[in-house]
Design a protein around this motif. Structure first.
Motif, PDB file in Angstrom:
ATOM      1  N   THR A   1       0.982  -1.374   0.146  1.00 54.43           N
ATOM      2  CA  THR A   1      -0.215   0.160   0.016  1.00 54.43           C
ATOM      3  C   THR A   1       0.836   1.248   0.040  1.00 54.43           C
ATOM      4  O   THR A   1       0.485   2.102  -0.668  1.00 54.43           O
ATOM      5  CB  THR A   1      -0.983  -0.123   1.200  1.00 54.43           C
ATOM      6  OG1 THR A   1      -0.215  -0.116   2.403  1.00 54.43           O
ATOM      7  CG2 THR A   1      -1.826  -0.973   0.956  1.00 54.43           C
TER       8      THR A   1
ATOM      9  N   SER B   1      -0.133   5.106  -0.097  1.00 59.74           N
ATOM     10  CA  SER B   1      -1.070   5.441   0.831  1.00 59.74           C
ATOM     11  C   SER B   1      -0.707   6.475   1.640  1.00 59.74           C
ATOM     12  O   SER B   1       0.551   6.576   2.120  1.00 59.74           O
ATOM     13  CB  SER B   1      -1.292   4.088   1.649  1.00 59.74           C
ATOM     14  OG  SER B   1      -2.087   4.528   2.650  1.00 59.74           O
TER      15      SER B   1
ATOM     16  N   ARG C   1      -1.640   6.767   4.545  1.00 64.33           N
ATOM     17  CA  ARG C   1      -1.655   6.163   5.999  1.00 64.33           C
ATOM     18  C   ARG C   1      -0.449   5.709   6.460  1.00 64.33           C
ATOM     19  O   ARG C   1      -0.116   5.215   7.691  1.00 64.33           O
ATOM     20  CB  ARG C   1      -2.651   5.162   6.084  1.00 64.33           C
ATOM     21  CG  ARG C   1      -4.267   5.593   5.671  1.00 64.33           C
ATOM     22  CD  ARG C   1      -5.190   4.525   5.989  1.00 64.33           C
ATOM     23  NE  ARG C   1      -5.145   4.131   7.434  1.00 64.33           N
ATOM     24  CZ  ARG C   1      -6.049   4.441   8.059  1.00 64.33           C
ATOM     25  NH1 ARG C   1      -7.465   4.488   7.747  1.00 64.33           N
ATOM     26  NH2 ARG C   1      -5.948   3.571   9.502  1.00 64.33           N
ATOM     27  N   CYS C   2       0.729   5.806   5.905  1.00 62.64           N
ATOM     28  CA  CYS C   2       1.907   5.082   6.025  1.00 62.64           C
ATOM     29  C   CYS C   2       2.963   5.864   5.318  1.00 62.64           C
ATOM     30  O   CYS C   2       2.539   6.458   4.179  1.00 62.64           O
ATOM     31  CB  CYS C   2       2.019   3.690   5.946  1.00 62.64           C
ATOM     32  SG  CYS C   2       2.127   2.999   4.351  1.00 62.64           S
ATOM     33  N   ASP C   3       3.945   5.794   5.841  1.00 59.93           N
ATOM     34  CA  ASP C   3       5.224   6.601   4.930  1.00 59.93           C
ATOM     35  C   ASP C   3       6.114   5.772   4.423  1.00 59.93           C
ATOM     36  O   ASP C   3       7.424   6.038   4.174  1.00 59.93           O
ATOM     37  CB  ASP C   3       5.977   7.516   6.061  1.00 59.93           C
ATOM     38  CG  ASP C   3       6.562   7.065   7.453  1.00 59.93           C
ATOM     39  OD1 ASP C   3       6.408   5.745   7.214  1.00 59.93           O
ATOM     40  OD2 ASP C   3       7.279   7.780   8.011  1.00 59.93           O
TER      41      ASP C   3
ATOM     42  N   ARG D   1      -4.876  -4.395   5.276  1.00 63.72           N
ATOM     43  CA  ARG D   1      -4.856  -2.949   4.747  1.00 63.72           C
ATOM     44  C   ARG D   1      -5.582  -2.396   3.836  1.00 63.72           C
ATOM     45  O   ARG D   1      -6.065  -1.235   3.980  1.00 63.72           O
ATOM     46  CB  ARG D   1      -3.148  -2.884   4.443  1.00 63.72           C
ATOM     47  CG  ARG D   1      -2.137  -2.780   5.423  1.00 63.72           C
ATOM     48  CD  ARG D   1      -0.684  -2.408   4.782  1.00 63.72           C
ATOM     49  NE  ARG D   1       0.256  -2.403   5.842  1.00 63.72           N
ATOM     50  CZ  ARG D   1       1.279  -1.787   5.824  1.00 63.72           C
ATOM     51  NH1 ARG D   1       1.542  -1.158   4.621  1.00 63.72           N
ATOM     52  NH2 ARG D   1       2.060  -1.893   6.738  1.00 63.72           N
TER      53      ARG D   1
ATOM     54  N   HIS E   1      -9.130  -1.548   5.252  1.00 57.70           N
ATOM     55  CA  HIS E   1      -9.355  -0.445   6.213  1.00 57.70           C
ATOM     56  C   HIS E   1      -8.685   0.983   5.598  1.00 57.70           C
ATOM     57  O   HIS E   1      -8.764   1.927   6.311  1.00 57.70           O
ATOM     58  CB  HIS E   1      -8.389  -0.546   7.293  1.00 57.70           C
ATOM     59  CG  HIS E   1      -8.836  -1.914   8.149  1.00 57.70           C
ATOM     60  ND1 HIS E   1     -10.142  -1.784   8.791  1.00 57.70           N
ATOM     61  CD2 HIS E   1      -8.332  -3.104   8.457  1.00 57.70           C
ATOM     62  CE1 HIS E   1     -10.357  -2.807   9.411  1.00 57.70           C
ATOM     63  NE2 HIS E   1      -9.271  -3.689   9.215  1.00 57.70           N
ATOM     64  N   MET E   2      -8.387   0.790   4.109  1.00 58.55           N
ATOM     65  CA  MET E   2      -8.011   2.119   3.476  1.00 58.55           C
ATOM     66  C   MET E   2      -9.263   2.889   3.115  1.00 58.55           C
ATOM     67  O   MET E   2     -10.279   2.450   2.841  1.00 58.55           O
ATOM     68  CB  MET E   2      -7.156   1.849   2.095  1.00 58.55           C
ATOM     69  CG  MET E   2      -5.852   1.286   2.339  1.00 58.55           C
ATOM     70  SD  MET E   2      -4.926   1.044   0.863  1.00 58.55           S
ATOM     71  CE  MET E   2      -4.708   2.596   0.100  1.00 58.55           C
TER      72      MET E   2
END
Length: 71
Positions: free
Chosen positions: A11, A17, A19-21, A56, A59-60
């Motif tokens: 992701t 995404s 939601r994360c780096d 993942r 929940h995106m």
């Protein structure tokens, strides 16, 4: 020599995404290695935080109407 050990994050690495780096960390490492002229990226084919990709994706958050047409 620069070395980046990176755990696979579909992701983040592929879909970037928000939601994360993970993808950003990989991009920065590749830029640093390119600037240095040499280096190694060890790409671990595992989810780094123990979160399965399907979990993942489930929940995106997706934007309403993005790429979808309503009939």
């Amino acid at each position: 020599m620069l070395v980046r050990v990176h755990s696979e994050c579909l992701t983040g690495d592929v879909f970037h995404s928000m939601r994360c780096d993970c993808g950003e960390q990989l991009d920065v490492a590749m830029e640093m290695i390119a600037k240095e002229g040499r280096g190694v990226i060890i790409y671990m084919r595992q989810e780094g935080r123990g979160i399965v990709c399907t979990t993942r994706l489930r929940h995106m958050p997706f934007r309403k109407g993005a790429g979808h047409s309503r009939s």
